[in-house]
Design a protein around this motif. Sequence first.
Motif, PDB file in Angstrom:
ATOM      1  N   GLY A 137       0.811  -1.213   0.000  1.00 11.55           N
ATOM      2  CA  GLY A 137       0.000   0.000   0.000  1.00 11.55           C
ATOM      3  C   GLY A 137       0.836   1.251   0.000  1.00 11.55           C
ATOM      4  O   GLY A 137       2.042   1.230  -0.239  1.00 11.55           O
ATOM      5  N   LEU A 138       0.173   2.364   0.281  1.00  8.35           N
ATOM      6  CA  LEU A 138       0.858   3.644   0.372  1.00  8.35           C
ATOM      7  C   LEU A 138       0.107   4.577   1.298  1.00  8.35           C
ATOM      8  O   LEU A 138      -1.112   4.487   1.432  1.00  8.35           O
ATOM      9  CB  LEU A 138       1.029   4.280  -1.001  1.00  8.35           C
ATOM     10  CG  LEU A 138      -0.192   4.633  -1.833  1.00  8.35           C
ATOM     11  CD1 LEU A 138       0.220   5.642  -2.905  1.00  8.35           C
ATOM     12  CD2 LEU A 138      -0.791   3.423  -2.537  1.00  8.35           C
ATOM     13  N   ALA A 139       0.857   5.438   1.950  1.00 14.15           N
ATOM     14  CA  ALA A 139       0.290   6.448   2.831  1.00 14.15           C
ATOM     15  C   ALA A 139       0.143   7.748   2.052  1.00 14.15           C
ATOM     16  O   ALA A 139       1.057   8.155   1.336  1.00 14.15           O
ATOM     17  CB  ALA A 139       1.181   6.660   4.048  1.00 14.15           C
ATOM     18  N   THR A 140      -1.028   8.392   2.208  1.00 16.93           N
ATOM     19  CA  THR A 140      -1.327   9.567   1.389  1.00 16.93           C
ATOM     20  C   THR A 140      -1.496  10.860   2.180  1.00 16.93           C
ATOM     21  O   THR A 140      -1.441  11.941   1.595  1.00 16.93           O
ATOM     22  CB  THR A 140      -2.612   9.329   0.582  1.00 16.93           C
ATOM     23  OG1 THR A 140      -3.676   8.985   1.495  1.00 16.93           O
ATOM     24  CG2 THR A 140      -2.423   8.191  -0.416  1.00 16.93           C
ATOM     25  N   GLY A 141      -1.729  10.763   3.493  1.00 17.11           N
ATOM     26  CA  GLY A 141      -1.960  11.987   4.262  1.00 17.11           C
ATOM     27  C   GLY A 141      -1.671  11.788   5.729  1.00 17.11           C
ATOM     28  O   GLY A 141      -1.664  10.659   6.237  1.00 17.11           O
ATOM     29  N   ALA A 142      -1.418  12.895   6.429  1.00 16.35           N
ATOM     30  CA  ALA A 142      -1.114  12.861   7.856  1.00 16.35           C
ATOM     31  C   ALA A 142      -1.839  13.987   8.565  1.00 16.35           C
ATOM     32  O   ALA A 142      -2.105  15.046   7.984  1.00 16.35           O
ATOM     33  CB  ALA A 142       0.395  12.993   8.085  1.00 16.35           C
ATOM     34  N   SER A 143      -2.156  13.734   9.831  1.00 17.95           N
ATOM     35  CA  SER A 143      -2.757  14.774  10.663  1.00 17.95           C
ATOM     36  C   SER A 143      -1.750  15.897  10.892  1.00 17.95           C
ATOM     37  O   SER A 143      -0.582  15.803  10.500  1.00 17.95           O
ATOM     38  CB  SER A 143      -3.198  14.182  12.003  1.00 17.95           C
ATOM     39  OG  SER A 143      -2.077  13.645  12.704  1.00 17.95           O
ATOM     40  N   ALA A 144      -2.181  16.954  11.555  1.00 16.53           N
ATOM     41  CA  ALA A 144      -1.335  18.137  11.733  1.00 16.53           C
ATOM     42  C   ALA A 144      -0.002  17.811  12.374  1.00 16.53           C
ATOM     43  O   ALA A 144       1.049  18.326  11.977  1.00 16.53           O
ATOM     44  CB  ALA A 144      -2.085  19.186  12.553  1.00 16.53           C
ATOM     45  N   ASP A 145      -0.028  16.929  13.411  1.00 17.86           N
ATOM     46  CA  ASP A 145       1.209  16.596  14.110  1.00 17.86           C
ATOM     47  C   ASP A 145       1.832  15.299  13.620  1.00 17.86           C
ATOM     48  O   ASP A 145       2.850  14.849  14.162  1.00 17.86           O
ATOM     49  CB  ASP A 145       0.981  16.516  15.617  1.00 17.86           C
ATOM     50  CG  ASP A 145      -0.027  15.431  16.011  1.00 17.86           C
ATOM     51  OD1 ASP A 145      -0.526  14.711  15.124  1.00 17.86           O
ATOM     52  OD2 ASP A 145      -0.310  15.323  17.219  1.00 17.86           O
ATOM     53  N   GLY A 146       1.248  14.689  12.604  1.00 15.31           N
ATOM     54  CA  GLY A 146       1.815  13.491  12.012  1.00 15.31           C
ATOM     55  C   GLY A 146       1.563  12.203  12.768  1.00 15.31           C
ATOM     56  O   GLY A 146       2.070  11.144  12.365  1.00 15.31           O
ATOM     57  N   ALA A 185      -8.128   5.933   0.604  1.00 13.75           N
ATOM     58  CA  ALA A 185      -8.193   7.208   1.327  1.00 13.75           C
ATOM     59  C   ALA A 185      -7.143   8.142   0.761  1.00 13.75           C
ATOM     60  O   ALA A 185      -5.995   7.749   0.552  1.00 13.75           O
ATOM     61  CB  ALA A 185      -7.961   6.982   2.820  1.00 13.75           C
ATOM     62  N   THR A 186      -7.538   9.380   0.520  1.00 13.51           N
ATOM     63  CA  THR A 186      -6.638  10.332  -0.129  1.00 13.51           C
ATOM     64  C   THR A 186      -6.268  11.533   0.732  1.00 13.51           C
ATOM     65  O   THR A 186      -5.293  12.221   0.424  1.00 13.51           O
ATOM     66  CB  THR A 186      -7.265  10.844  -1.438  1.00 13.51           C
ATOM     67  OG1 THR A 186      -8.570  11.379  -1.156  1.00 13.51           O
ATOM     68  CG2 THR A 186      -7.412   9.707  -2.441  1.00 13.51           C
ATOM     69  N   ALA A 187      -7.019  11.799   1.814  1.00  9.97           N
ATOM     70  CA  ALA A 187      -6.711  12.975   2.636  1.00  9.97           C
ATOM     71  C   ALA A 187      -7.315  12.811   4.025  1.00  9.97           C
ATOM     72  O   ALA A 187      -8.292  12.075   4.209  1.00  9.97           O
ATOM     73  CB  ALA A 187      -7.238  14.253   1.983  1.00  9.97           C
ATOM     74  N   ILE A 188      -6.732  13.531   4.994  1.00 10.58           N
ATOM     75  CA  ILE A 188      -7.191  13.490   6.380  1.00 10.58           C
ATOM     76  C   ILE A 188      -7.175  14.908   6.935  1.00 10.58           C
ATOM     77  O   ILE A 188      -6.324  15.730   6.564  1.00 10.58           O
ATOM     78  CB  ILE A 188      -6.277  12.560   7.220  1.00 10.58           C
ATOM     79  CG1 ILE A 188      -6.804  12.377   8.640  1.00 10.58           C
ATOM     80  CG2 ILE A 188      -4.844  13.037   7.208  1.00 10.58           C
ATOM     81  CD1 ILE A 188      -6.059  11.301   9.426  1.00 10.58           C
ATOM     82  N   SER A 189      -8.129  15.218   7.812  1.00  7.80           N
ATOM     83  CA  SER A 189      -8.197  16.559   8.391  1.00  7.80           C
ATOM     84  C   SER A 189      -7.071  16.773   9.400  1.00  7.80           C
ATOM     85  O   SER A 189      -6.455  15.824   9.884  1.00  7.80           O
ATOM     86  CB  SER A 189      -9.549  16.780   9.069  1.00  7.80           C
ATOM     87  OG  SER A 189      -9.731  15.859  10.130  1.00  7.80           O
ATOM     88  N   ALA A 190      -6.817  18.028   9.730  1.00  5.06           N
ATOM     89  CA  ALA A 190      -5.718  18.361  10.646  1.00  5.06           C
ATOM     90  C   ALA A 190      -5.873  17.686  11.998  1.00  5.06           C
ATOM     91  O   ALA A 190      -4.886  17.244  12.607  1.00  5.06           O
ATOM     92  CB  ALA A 190      -5.626  19.875  10.818  1.00  5.06           C
ATOM     93  N   ASP A 191      -7.119  17.571  12.492  1.00  7.88           N
ATOM     94  CA  ASP A 191      -7.353  16.946  13.795  1.00  7.88           C
ATOM     95  C   ASP A 191      -7.619  15.446  13.687  1.00  7.88           C
ATOM     96  O   ASP A 191      -7.939  14.794  14.694  1.00  7.88           O
ATOM     97  CB  ASP A 191      -8.504  17.630  14.529  1.00  7.88           C
ATOM     98  CG  ASP A 191      -9.854  17.451  13.831  1.00  7.88           C
ATOM     99  OD1 ASP A 191      -9.907  16.806  12.759  1.00  7.88           O
ATOM    100  OD2 ASP A 191     -10.852  17.967  14.362  1.00  7.88           O
ATOM    101  N   ALA A 192      -7.497  14.900  12.499  1.00  8.90           N
ATOM    102  CA  ALA A 192      -7.636  13.464  12.222  1.00  8.90           C
ATOM    103  C   ALA A 192      -9.053  12.938  12.387  1.00  8.90           C
ATOM    104  O   ALA A 192      -9.265  11.728  12.381  1.00  8.90           O
ATOM    105  CB  ALA A 192      -6.680  12.639  13.086  1.00  8.90           C
ATOM    106  N   SER A 193     -10.040  13.806  12.518  1.00 11.64           N
ATOM    107  CA  SER A 193     -11.409  13.348  12.740  1.00 11.64           C
ATOM    108  C   SER A 193     -12.134  12.965  11.455  1.00 11.64           C
ATOM    109  O   SER A 193     -13.131  12.235  11.500  1.00 11.64           O
ATOM    110  CB  SER A 193     -12.215  14.433  13.467  1.00 11.64           C
ATOM    111  OG  SER A 193     -12.343  15.594  12.660  1.00 11.64           O
ATOM    112  N   VAL A 194     -11.657  13.438  10.310  1.00 15.98           N
ATOM    113  CA  VAL A 194     -12.330  13.184   9.034  1.00 15.98           C
ATOM    114  C   VAL A 194     -11.313  12.671   8.020  1.00 15.98           C
ATOM    115  O   VAL A 194     -10.226  13.237   7.876  1.00 15.98           O
ATOM    116  CB  VAL A 194     -13.007  14.453   8.485  1.00 15.98           C
ATOM    117  CG1 VAL A 194     -13.672  14.160   7.140  1.00 15.98           C
ATOM    118  CG2 VAL A 194     -14.017  15.002   9.478  1.00 15.98           C
ATOM    119  N   ILE A 195     -11.680  11.601   7.334  1.00 16.38           N
ATOM    120  CA  ILE A 195     -10.878  11.049   6.239  1.00 16.38           C
ATOM    121  C   ILE A 195     -11.757  10.989   5.004  1.00 16.38           C
ATOM    122  O   ILE A 195     -12.937  10.630   5.086  1.00 16.38           O
ATOM    123  CB  ILE A 195     -10.356   9.647   6.594  1.00 16.38           C
ATOM    124  CG1 ILE A 195      -9.334   9.738   7.739  1.00 16.38           C
ATOM    125  CG2 ILE A 195      -9.723   8.966   5.383  1.00 16.38           C
ATOM    126  CD1 ILE A 195      -8.894   8.396   8.282  1.00 16.38           C
TER     127      ILE A 195
END
Length: 211
Positions: A137-146, A185-195
């Motif tokens: 697989g691959l990772a596509t996004g990270a939260s604000a603090d990673g 999954a292509t993106a995640i919100s800064a607080d990680a609550s929404v993907i």
Amino acid sequence: HGLGTFTGGLGEDVRGITNGGVAVGSSSSGGWRWTAATGYQALPASVGGERPQAYGVSASGAVIAGLVRVSGTGLTRAVSWNGLAYPPTPASQLSSANSQALGVSFDGHTIVGVSTTGSTRWVNGVEMPLTSVADGGLATGASADGTVITGYTHAFGSQFRAFRWTQATGMQNLGVLPGRTDSTATAISADASVIVGNCGFAPFRWTSGTG
């Protein structure tokens, strides 16, 4: 507001943008950074590389993540650029293996993407795979603090499944929409609550409360 045209390029794709007005992306001729003050600026490849592409930028614009193609091969290398350098300086290589950097956290400390192991992250330049075995697989996004990462993987079967990852939980299978067989999954919100992502051609929005 249009950004104009990158010199020598066709099909400009914006891959990331900051609140401060720094945009990054790629065209047929290579990766670029754009601001209203400077316009387009080409992102130089690293030594031995060509056709750089930018896929993400930190909130301050200081870290740009992407890839370069290894000259004379079909391989790519994950790289980052100093987004504050004017003019842009050559890319720094994150891995000597076949790899791609596909996103960067808000704070710029965590870059996510794919390497020979599959889904991976680089924390302050040090690679840390998300799984102990290759997951395809691959990772596509990270939260604000990673600390929370999203992407898609074969770890749960033959079809891609979107995942949510933390150090404590490992990969969490986000499942699929009814009638669908795979998810990315292509993106995640800064607080990680929404993907957000796609199940085939159907877009989805995931939260811990609604799935």
